[in-house]
Write a protein that holds these residues in place. Structure first.
Motif, PDB file in Angstrom:
ATOM      1  N   ALA A   1      55.496  82.646  69.091  1.00  7.89           N
ATOM      2  CA  ALA A   1      55.850  83.416  70.292  1.00  7.89           C
ATOM      3  C   ALA A   1      55.465  84.889  70.093  1.00  7.89           C
ATOM      4  O   ALA A   1      54.868  85.508  70.975  1.00  7.89           O
ATOM      5  N   ALA A   2      55.768  85.431  68.908  1.00  5.80           N
ATOM      6  CA  ALA A   2      55.457  86.848  68.640  1.00  5.80           C
ATOM      7  C   ALA A   2      53.951  87.080  68.723  1.00  5.80           C
ATOM      8  O   ALA A   2      53.487  88.053  69.333  1.00  5.80           O
ATOM      9  N   SER A   3      53.204  86.173  68.119  1.00  8.67           N
ATOM     10  CA  SER A   3      51.752  86.329  68.088  1.00  8.67           C
ATOM     11  C   SER A   3      51.166  86.305  69.503  1.00  8.67           C
ATOM     12  O   SER A   3      50.322  87.136  69.852  1.00  8.67           O
ATOM     13  N   ILE A   4      51.624  85.380  70.319  1.00  5.43           N
ATOM     14  CA  ILE A   4      51.127  85.266  71.698  1.00  5.43           C
ATOM     15  C   ILE A   4      51.512  86.507  72.514  1.00  5.43           C
ATOM     16  O   ILE A   4      50.691  87.086  73.209  1.00  5.43           O
ATOM     17  N   LEU A   5      52.777  86.891  72.399  1.00 11.20           N
ATOM     18  CA  LEU A   5      53.245  88.028  73.206  1.00 11.20           C
ATOM     19  C   LEU A   5      52.489  89.306  72.836  1.00 11.20           C
ATOM     20  O   LEU A   5      52.085  90.068  73.710  1.00 11.20           O
TER      21      LEU A   5
ATOM     22  N   LYS B   1      52.436  92.811  74.447  1.00  9.40           N
ATOM     23  CA  LYS B   1      53.863  93.199  74.410  1.00  9.40           C
ATOM     24  C   LYS B   1      54.233  93.757  73.033  1.00  9.40           C
ATOM     25  O   LYS B   1      53.666  93.352  72.020  1.00  9.40           O
ATOM     26  N   LYS B   2      55.237  94.608  73.045  1.00 13.05           N
ATOM     27  CA  LYS B   2      55.754  95.150  71.785  1.00 13.05           C
ATOM     28  C   LYS B   2      56.949  94.272  71.376  1.00 13.05           C
ATOM     29  O   LYS B   2      57.872  94.069  72.178  1.00 13.05           O
ATOM     30  N   VAL B   3      56.885  93.774  70.143  1.00 11.79           N
ATOM     31  CA  VAL B   3      57.828  92.720  69.747  1.00 11.79           C
ATOM     32  C   VAL B   3      58.531  93.052  68.438  1.00 11.79           C
ATOM     33  O   VAL B   3      57.893  93.537  67.501  1.00 11.79           O
ATOM     34  N   VAL B   4      59.814  92.754  68.378  1.00  9.27           N
ATOM     35  CA  VAL B   4      60.501  92.810  67.081  1.00  9.27           C
ATOM     36  C   VAL B   4      61.028  91.403  66.771  1.00  9.27           C
ATOM     37  O   VAL B   4      61.583  90.732  67.633  1.00  9.27           O
ATOM     38  N   VAL B   5      60.787  90.941  65.532  1.00  7.43           N
ATOM     39  CA  VAL B   5      61.262  89.616  65.108  1.00  7.43           C
ATOM     40  C   VAL B   5      62.374  89.846  64.086  1.00  7.43           C
ATOM     41  O   VAL B   5      62.159  90.515  63.068  1.00  7.43           O
ATOM     42  N   ILE B   6      63.540  89.278  64.356  1.00 12.67           N
ATOM     43  CA  ILE B   6      64.674  89.478  63.441  1.00 12.67           C
ATOM     44  C   ILE B   6      64.969  88.168  62.719  1.00 12.67           C
ATOM     45  O   ILE B   6      65.153  87.121  63.361  1.00 12.67           O
ATOM     46  N   GLU B   7      65.003  88.217  61.408  1.00 10.06           N
ATOM     47  CA  GLU B   7      65.192  87.000  60.609  1.00 10.06           C
ATOM     48  C   GLU B   7      66.316  87.201  59.601  1.00 10.06           C
ATOM     49  O   GLU B   7      66.351  88.169  58.863  1.00 10.06           O
ATOM     50  N   LYS B   8      67.195  86.220  59.583  1.00  9.35           N
ATOM     51  CA  LYS B   8      68.358  86.252  58.706  1.00  9.35           C
ATOM     52  C   LYS B   8      67.991  86.056  57.225  1.00  9.35           C
ATOM     53  O   LYS B   8      68.582  86.647  56.346  1.00  9.35           O
ATOM     54  N   ARG B   9      67.027  85.174  56.974  1.00  4.55           N
ATOM     55  CA  ARG B   9      66.678  84.872  55.579  1.00  4.55           C
ATOM     56  C   ARG B   9      65.829  85.999  54.979  1.00  4.55           C
ATOM     57  O   ARG B   9      65.411  86.911  55.685  1.00  4.55           O
TER      58      ARG B   9
ATOM     59  N   HIS C   1      49.960  92.466  63.261  1.00  5.63           N
ATOM     60  CA  HIS C   1      49.515  93.056  64.520  1.00  5.63           C
ATOM     61  C   HIS C   1      50.321  94.327  64.758  1.00  5.63           C
ATOM     62  O   HIS C   1      51.518  94.367  64.469  1.00  5.63           O
ATOM     63  N   LYS C   2      49.651  95.341  65.307  1.00  4.36           N
ATOM     64  CA  LYS C   2      50.342  96.633  65.455  1.00  4.36           C
ATOM     65  C   LYS C   2      51.561  96.549  66.375  1.00  4.36           C
ATOM     66  O   LYS C   2      52.475  97.357  66.271  1.00  4.36           O
ATOM     67  N   ASN C   3      51.596  95.566  67.257  1.00  2.00           N
ATOM     68  CA  ASN C   3      52.744  95.456  68.177  1.00  2.00           C
ATOM     69  C   ASN C   3      53.891  94.608  67.640  1.00  2.00           C
ATOM     70  O   ASN C   3      54.861  94.359  68.350  1.00  2.00           O
ATOM     71  N   ILE C   4      53.728  94.094  66.407  1.00  6.48           N
ATOM     72  CA  ILE C   4      54.799  93.217  65.880  1.00  6.48           C
ATOM     73  C   ILE C   4      55.500  93.874  64.693  1.00  6.48           C
ATOM     74  O   ILE C   4      54.853  94.297  63.733  1.00  6.48           O
ATOM     75  N   GLU C   5      56.803  93.896  64.774  1.00  3.62           N
ATOM     76  CA  GLU C   5      57.612  94.403  63.659  1.00  3.62           C
ATOM     77  C   GLU C   5      58.525  93.257  63.208  1.00  3.62           C
ATOM     78  O   GLU C   5      59.057  92.535  64.057  1.00  3.62           O
ATOM     79  N   VAL C   6      58.695  93.102  61.900  1.00  7.58           N
ATOM     80  CA  VAL C   6      59.554  92.014  61.404  1.00  7.58           C
ATOM     81  C   VAL C   6      60.685  92.630  60.593  1.00  7.58           C
ATOM     82  O   VAL C   6      60.457  93.482  59.732  1.00  7.58           O
TER      83      VAL C   6
END
Ligand code: FAD
Ligand code: UDP
Length: 379
Positions: free
Chosen positions: A16-20, A26-34, A205-210
Motif C-alpha cells: 500500500a505504501a509503495s503504491i500510494l 502521496k506522503k506516507v508514514v508506516v508505523i510498525e510495532k516490531r 522512496h522519498k515520500n515514505i517514512e517508516v
C-alpha cells in the motif's frame, strides 16, 4: 502532515505504501510495532550465511499477473516450484494426494482410472461438507483422512477437525494425475535476495517514512494525516469491544545442523504422532552451498497474548460471527481502510495481500473509507 498513515509494515502495508507514494504521489508514514519490516514474511541471513524465513516457509505464488509484475520491479526470483512430502508409515510420500502418493503408500503402480475407482469406493457421499473433516472424507474417504489430515489438523488447530470450517482443508486438492506441485499458480518463486531485500526496495522512496518499534496507538496523536490504512488486528483497533478474536499460533524452532542436507524436500509435513506439524529446510529454496543446513520445526500452540505471533485467524463459527460485528463497525469509520490478514481476519496468502495494496489506487483519490472499498469489491 502525511496524506496516509499505514499501520503495519507487513506485505500488505508495504505494498500500500509503495503504491500510494510511487503511483499517487502521496506522503506516507508506516508505523510498525516490531523491530523489523516484513511482518510474517520477514527473512534474514543467519550466522552461517543461509537465508532463513523467521516465521515459517514463505513461497510466493500467484495467478495475478499484475501482482507478479509489480513485485518483479523490486526483485529477481529464484524459480522455485514448491513440492511437499508427507512423512507417513515411515516413508516420504507425495502431498497433496495424487497418483504417486497411492503408488508410494501401496508400493504398486496405479493408473488414473485405478485411482478414480479406488477413491470412488473410499469417499463418503456428503453433498455439502459442513466442517474440515467432512470436506476431506467427502473427497477421498476415511483412510487418507486418517493418514494425512486427522492428526495434522488436530495438532495444527488444537481442536477436532469437525469443529473447523470446511475451507480449512478445502485448500488442499486431490489430483487424479501425477502433478505433485503444492501450488498450481502460473507464477511461483522465492525473491532472489529474500523478501526483506525486496521490501526495503519497495519502501525506498522519498515520500515514505517508516517508524519501527512503535505501537500506532502511542504515536498517532503526535502526527497528522488525512487517511489511515490499518493492517493490524481489527479487534484491537476497536479496543476489543466485542471481545478478542482468537488466533492460532506457531512456535518456530530454528536449528542449524552439521549436515549438508537433512530431508529430501524444502517442506516435509508430519501428520503422525510427533508434536510438530512441518519441518522446513531453507537450502532447498535458495540452493545455497554450505556444509551446514538450517531447519525450522513448527510447533502449534494457543495464542495467549499480544506477544505471540499472530499466525492464523481461527476458522470457527463463533469467531467469524464476532468478526462480522467488527466488520460492520469498520464501515462506519471515515477515511480508514482495513486490509490484510489481521484486519480482515482472513486466511490470505501473500499475493492476495499484495492485490489489496495494489487495489488501493482505485479509490485512494476518493473518500477512501472501508464502506467505499466494500462497494468497490462488491462486498
Ligand atoms: P502481517 O504480516 O501480520 O503484518 C501486519 C503487521 O502489523 C505486523 O508486522 C504487526 O507487527 C503490525 N502491527 C500489528 N498491530 C500493530 C500496532 N498496534 N501498531 C503498529 N504495528 C502493528 N502466504 C503465501 O502466499 N505463501 C506461503 O508459503 C505462506 N506461508 C505461510 C506460513 C506460515 C507459517 C504463516 C503463518 C503464513 C504463511 N503465509 C503464506 C501467509 C502470509 O504470511 C500472509 O499472507 C502475510 O504475512 C500477511 O501479511 P499482512 O501484512 O496482512 O500481515
Ligand atoms: N493439512 C493437513 N495435513 C497436511 C497439510 C495440511 O491436514 O499434511 C490441513 C491442515 O488443517 C491445514 C490445512 O490443511 O491447516 C491447510 O494446509 P496448508 O498447507 O495450506 O496450511 P498453511 O501452509 O497455511 O499452514
Amino acid at each position: 502532515m502525511y496524506d496516509y498513515c499505514i499501520v503495519g509494515a507487513g506485505i500488505t502495508g508495504i505494498t500500500a505504501a509503495s503504491i500510494l507514494a510511487r503511483e499517487l504521489g502521496k506522503k506516507v508514514v508506516v508505523i510498525e510495532k516490531r523491530d523489523h519490516i516484513g511482518g510474517n514474511c520477514y527473512d534474514y541471513v543467519n550466522e552461517h550465511g543461509i537465508l532463513v524465513h523467521k516465521y515459517g516457509p514463505h513461497i510466493f505464488h500467484t495467478r495475478y499477473k499484475e501482482v507478479w509484475e509489480y513485485l518483479s520491479q523490486f526483485t529477481e526470483w529464484i524459480p522455485y516450484v514448491h513440492r511437499v512430502l508427507a512423512y507417513v508409515d515411515g516413508k516420504y510420500v507425495s502431498f497433496p494426494i495424487n497418483i504417486k502418493t497411492l503408488e508410494q503408500l501401496f508400493d504398486r503402480p496405479f493408473s488414473e482410472q485405478e485411482m478414480r475407482d479406488w477413491i470412488e469406493k473410499e469417499k463418503v457421499p456428503i453433498k455439502n461438507p459442513k466442517n474440515a473433516e467432512e470436506m476431506v472424507i467427502s473427497r477421498m474417504g476415511w483412510f487418507l483422512y486418517e493418514k494425512f489430515f486427522k492428526h495434522y489438523t488436530r495438532k495444527q488447530w488444537g481442536v477436532d477437525p469437525k469443529e473447523l470450517a470446511p475451507e480449512v482443508t478445502a485448500r488442499i486438492p486431490i489430483r487424479f494425475n501425477r502433478d505433485d506441485r503444492y501450488f498450481t499458480d502460473p507464477y511461483q518463486g522465492i525473491p532472489k535476495n529474500g523478501y526483506n531485500a525486496m521490501f526495503e526496495k519497495m519502501l525506498e522512496h522519498k515520500n515514505i517514512e517508516v517508524v519501527l518499534n512503535t505501537d500506532y496507538k502511542e504515536y498517532i496523536d503526535a502526527i497528522s494525516f488525512k487517511r489511515l490504512v490499518y493492517t493490524g488486528p481489527i479487534d484491537q483497533f476497536f479496543d476489543n469491544m466485542f471481545g478478542g478474536l482468537p488466533y492460532r499460533c506457531l512456535d518456530f524452532r530454528h536449528q542449524v545442523i552439521e549436515e549438508e542436507l537433512y530431508q529430501p524436500a524444502a517442506v516435509v509435513n508430519y501428520p503422525g504422532e510427533v508434536s510438530y506439524t512441518r519441518v522446513t529446510e531453507f537450502k532447498h529454496f535458495t540452493k545455497q552451498d554450505s556444509k551446514k543446513t538450517a531447519l525450522c520445526f513448527e510447533h502449534p500452540k494457543d495464542h495467549l497474548s499480544e506477544k505471540d505471533v499472530y499466525c492464523y485467524p481461527f476458522p470457527v463459527r463463533e469467531a467469524l460471527e464476532k468478526y462480522s460485528k467488527y466488520k460492520r463497525l469498520s464501515k462506519k469509520i471515515k477515511n480508514t481502510i482495513f486490509i490484510g490478514r489481521l484486519a480482515e481476519y482472513k486466511y490470505l496468502n501473500m499475493d492476495e495481500c499484495v492485490k489489496r495494496g495494489l487495489d488501493i489506487k482505485n479509490f485512494a483519490n476518493t473518500q477512501a473509507d472501508q464502506n467505499e472499498r466494500f462497494n468497490y469489491l462488491g462486498l
